[in-house]
Design a protein around this motif. Structure first.
Motif, PDB file in Angstrom:
ATOM      1  N   TYR A 261      87.018  48.968  45.396  1.00  0.00           N
ATOM      2  CA  TYR A 261      85.959  47.941  45.326  1.00  0.00           C
ATOM      3  C   TYR A 261      85.438  46.905  43.803  1.00  0.00           C
ATOM      4  O   TYR A 261      86.395  47.141  43.205  1.00  0.00           O
ATOM      5  CB  TYR A 261      84.803  48.977  44.874  1.00  0.00           C
ATOM      6  CG  TYR A 261      84.176  50.058  46.747  1.00  0.00           C
ATOM      7  CD1 TYR A 261      83.558  49.133  47.727  1.00  0.00           C
ATOM      8  CD2 TYR A 261      84.838  50.865  46.420  1.00  0.00           C
ATOM      9  CE1 TYR A 261      83.288  49.992  49.027  1.00  0.00           C
ATOM     10  CE2 TYR A 261      84.575  51.674  47.945  1.00  0.00           C
ATOM     11  CZ  TYR A 261      84.065  51.461  48.611  1.00  0.00           C
ATOM     12  OH  TYR A 261      83.940  51.999  49.563  1.00  0.00           O
TER      13      TYR A 261
ATOM     14  N   LYS B  62      70.261  47.536  48.987  1.00  0.00           N
ATOM     15  CA  LYS B  62      71.398  46.828  50.023  1.00  0.00           C
ATOM     16  C   LYS B  62      71.708  45.549  49.198  1.00  0.00           C
ATOM     17  O   LYS B  62      72.058  45.204  49.345  1.00  0.00           O
ATOM     18  CB  LYS B  62      70.072  46.842  50.942  1.00  0.00           C
ATOM     19  CG  LYS B  62      71.229  45.035  51.979  1.00  0.00           C
ATOM     20  CD  LYS B  62      69.498  44.955  52.950  1.00  0.00           C
ATOM     21  CE  LYS B  62      70.532  44.144  54.105  1.00  0.00           C
ATOM     22  NZ  LYS B  62      70.507  43.087  53.507  1.00  0.00           N
ATOM     23  N   SER B  63      70.663  45.280  47.929  1.00  0.00           N
ATOM     24  CA  SER B  63      71.000  43.624  47.297  1.00  0.00           C
ATOM     25  C   SER B  63      72.110  44.307  46.758  1.00  0.00           C
ATOM     26  O   SER B  63      73.233  43.639  46.073  1.00  0.00           O
ATOM     27  CB  SER B  63      69.705  43.933  46.293  1.00  0.00           C
ATOM     28  OG  SER B  63      68.477  43.185  46.823  1.00  0.00           O
TER      29      SER B  63
ATOM     30  N   ASN C  35      80.139  49.103  45.172  1.00  0.00           N
ATOM     31  CA  ASN C  35      80.065  50.203  46.241  1.00  0.00           C
ATOM     32  C   ASN C  35      79.049  51.226  45.268  1.00  0.00           C
ATOM     33  O   ASN C  35      78.884  52.159  43.962  1.00  0.00           O
ATOM     34  CB  ASN C  35      81.278  51.044  45.805  1.00  0.00           C
ATOM     35  CG  ASN C  35      80.907  52.714  46.332  1.00  0.00           C
ATOM     36  OD1 ASN C  35      80.427  52.521  47.098  1.00  0.00           O
ATOM     37  ND2 ASN C  35      81.873  53.212  45.618  1.00  0.00           N
TER      38      ASN C  35
ATOM     39  N   LYS D  30      61.002  46.086  47.867  1.00  0.00           N
ATOM     40  CA  LYS D  30      62.374  45.815  48.117  1.00  0.00           C
ATOM     41  C   LYS D  30      63.311  47.236  48.329  1.00  0.00           C
ATOM     42  O   LYS D  30      63.375  48.345  47.268  1.00  0.00           O
ATOM     43  CB  LYS D  30      62.339  45.086  47.412  1.00  0.00           C
ATOM     44  CG  LYS D  30      61.811  43.697  47.391  1.00  0.00           C
ATOM     45  CD  LYS D  30      61.661  42.677  46.063  1.00  0.00           C
ATOM     46  CE  LYS D  30      61.269  41.037  46.370  1.00  0.00           C
ATOM     47  NZ  LYS D  30      61.710  40.703  45.060  1.00  0.00           N
TER      48      LYS D  30
ATOM     49  N   THR E 153      74.208  46.305  46.854  1.00  0.00           N
ATOM     50  CA  THR E 153      76.017  46.430  48.572  1.00  0.00           C
ATOM     51  C   THR E 153      75.861  44.962  48.133  1.00  0.00           C
ATOM     52  O   THR E 153      76.987  44.247  48.575  1.00  0.00           O
ATOM     53  CB  THR E 153      74.971  46.857  49.342  1.00  0.00           C
ATOM     54  OG1 THR E 153      74.944  48.571  49.415  1.00  0.00           O
ATOM     55  CG2 THR E 153      76.630  47.491  50.821  1.00  0.00           C
ATOM     56  N   ASP E 154      74.713  43.778  48.627  1.00  0.00           N
ATOM     57  CA  ASP E 154      75.095  43.164  49.316  1.00  0.00           C
ATOM     58  C   ASP E 154      76.370  42.026  47.988  1.00  0.00           C
ATOM     59  O   ASP E 154      76.443  41.061  48.412  1.00  0.00           O
ATOM     60  CB  ASP E 154      74.419  41.916  49.228  1.00  0.00           C
ATOM     61  CG  ASP E 154      73.996  42.512  50.582  1.00  0.00           C
ATOM     62  OD1 ASP E 154      74.626  42.392  51.841  1.00  0.00           O
ATOM     63  OD2 ASP E 154      72.731  41.686  51.225  1.00  0.00           O
ATOM     64  N   LYS E 155      76.327  42.449  46.669  1.00  0.00           N
ATOM     65  CA  LYS E 155      76.722  41.943  45.515  1.00  0.00           C
ATOM     66  C   LYS E 155      78.623  43.021  45.452  1.00  0.00           C
ATOM     67  O   LYS E 155      78.835  43.265  44.412  1.00  0.00           O
ATOM     68  CB  LYS E 155      75.827  41.906  44.790  1.00  0.00           C
ATOM     69  CG  LYS E 155      75.039  41.204  44.493  1.00  0.00           C
ATOM     70  CD  LYS E 155      74.557  40.896  42.689  1.00  0.00           C
ATOM     71  CE  LYS E 155      76.088  40.097  41.977  1.00  0.00           C
ATOM     72  NZ  LYS E 155      75.162  40.453  40.758  1.00  0.00           N
ATOM     73  N   GLU E 156      78.902  43.401  46.725  1.00  0.00           N
ATOM     74  CA  GLU E 156      79.438  43.758  46.457  1.00  0.00           C
ATOM     75  C   GLU E 156      79.891  45.022  45.681  1.00  0.00           C
ATOM     76  O   GLU E 156      80.795  46.015  45.323  1.00  0.00           O
ATOM     77  CB  GLU E 156      81.060  43.081  46.236  1.00  0.00           C
ATOM     78  CG  GLU E 156      80.946  41.489  46.781  1.00  0.00           C
ATOM     79  CD  GLU E 156      82.183  40.629  46.535  1.00  0.00           C
ATOM     80  OE1 GLU E 156      83.828  41.206  46.751  1.00  0.00           O
ATOM     81  OE2 GLU E 156      82.191  40.164  45.508  1.00  0.00           O
TER      82      GLU E 156
END
Length: 372
Positions: free
Chosen positions: A206, A183-184, A191, A179, A186-189
């Motif tokens: 951010y 990315k996970s 930076n 995994k 970043t998906d949660k906002e």
């Protein structure tokens, strides 16, 4: 006579009003909006004392007026480890050595981060170790063993943490399960920066920010880490405070402990001095802000560290103690059960005086801040 009485009555009313306003101001300032908890892993009183002998500038430890002591034993052993010690701070329970955010019966316990998040209180964790190491992990994760690093990294992704800084990239992007937790995040906002600490302007827009600056732990301060810890502390405070909302920040100086384990006094003292610089950043903010409680303590002592007098030999070969010179010494390569000092500054600081169990750090924080 009537005029005199009227004047006296008016004067007393004004005086009473002033005292009422002063009382209201005092009451307001008794409740902190923010709490900064700084943990120098492995630091007992002798480690703290070393700053007063070896730091070239005045130690920030000397700025505190309220000082207490905590008992650190874990639920099953007299000598705690960092996982049980940090869980006591983060959740207010005694647990077994190696446990992260779970009670002695292995059930999950709520952390302070989880308890305050529904009230929109922001939170952050900073460390000179990997961000999934025992102390920072105990504030956002739940694991039966501190060695479950990849599980702990996954817990960080789903946690309520708003800011973090430390090492540990390999637990996020070189995992056994394949995994990509970057990315996970970043998906949660978040930076995410894996190169260097930025300045506040680079992250202020951010919602969340995270720094992972080494594959595992950060290097020692003497090995090139520089002033990372004090800069990360200052940056974390700026970020969490940017909207003037309440926040909780935990800052760990991890490697004082490692110097103790290695019985390396130079390593230990350089890390302690570096940690003291971070304490200074927290205190500087608290003094300006007026609504921030700063607590400085440790999970346990490591190394049985002592600032002993130097042993020297006379011309006839006999030994004597030279009280004009200090030689740092150690009695163990592990942890000890010595009581640990607690330093507090700001609204509610007096609550942290006295002698009490390490779990009381958690309960006292919630009490003075009104974070029910």
């Amino acid at each position: 006579m009537k005029l005199t009485k009227l004047f006296l009555f008016s004067f007393l009313m004004v005086l009473s009003s002033c005292k009422t306003k002063e009382a209201q101001t005092a009451i307001k300032n008794e409740t902190p909006k923010n709490i900064i908890l700084l943990i120098a892993d492995g630091t007992g009183l002798s480690q703290v004392s070393s700053a007063f002998y070896y730091k070239e500038t005045a130690p920030n430890y000397g700025r505190f007026k309220h000082i207490g002591l905590i008992k650190t034993s874990s639920s099953r052993e007299d000598v705690t480890d960092s996982a049980a010690g940090a869980t006591a701070f983060a959740s207010g329970v005694k647990t077994y050595n190696g446990a992260i955010g779970v009670a002695d019966d292995s059930t999950n316990v709520a952390t302070i981060v989880e308890l305050i998040a529904p009230n929109k209180i922001k939170s952050g964790v900073i460390s000179t170790s990997s961000i999934v190491h025992a102390t920072p992990a105990s504030f956002y994760a739940h694991a039966l063993s501190r060695s479950f690093y990849e599980d702990i990294a996954a817990d960080l992704v789903v946690s309520d943490i708003d800011f973090f800084a430390g090492g540990g990239t390999k637990f996020f992007n070189k995992r056994k399960d394949g995994k990509d937790l970057f990315k996970s995040l970043t998906d949660k906002e978040f930076n995410i920066d894996t190169t260097a600490l930025g300045d506040f302007n680079s992250i202020k827009n951010y919602a969340k920010a995270g720094y992972l600056l080494a594959p595992d732990e950060m290097p020692p301060v003497a090995g090139g880490r520089g002033d990372y810890l004090s800069k990360a502390t200052e940056l974390g405070i700026q970020f969490l405070n940017k909207d003037k909302s309440n926040f909780f920040l935990m800052v760990e100086g991890s490697q004082v402990d490692w110097g103790g384990h290695a019985n390396n006094s130079d390593y230990l003292i350089s890390e302690l001095i570096d940690f003291d610089d971070a304490v200074g950043k927290a205190l500087d903010f608290a003094e300006r802000d007026g609504n921030t409680l700063v607590i400085v303590t440790a999970d346990h002592e490591t190394g049985g560290f002592t600032l002993a007098s130097s042993t020297k030999k006379r011309e006839d070969g006999t030994e004597y103690s030279d009280y004009s010179e200090i030689t740092p010494t150690f009695s163990t390569g592990g942890h000890s059960a010595t009581l640990i000092p607690v330093f507090a500054y700001g609204p509610g600081a007096e609550e942290f005086s006295g002698v009490y169990e390490n779990t009381e750090i958690f309960h006292k924080m919630l009490k003075v801040a009104g974070w029910k």
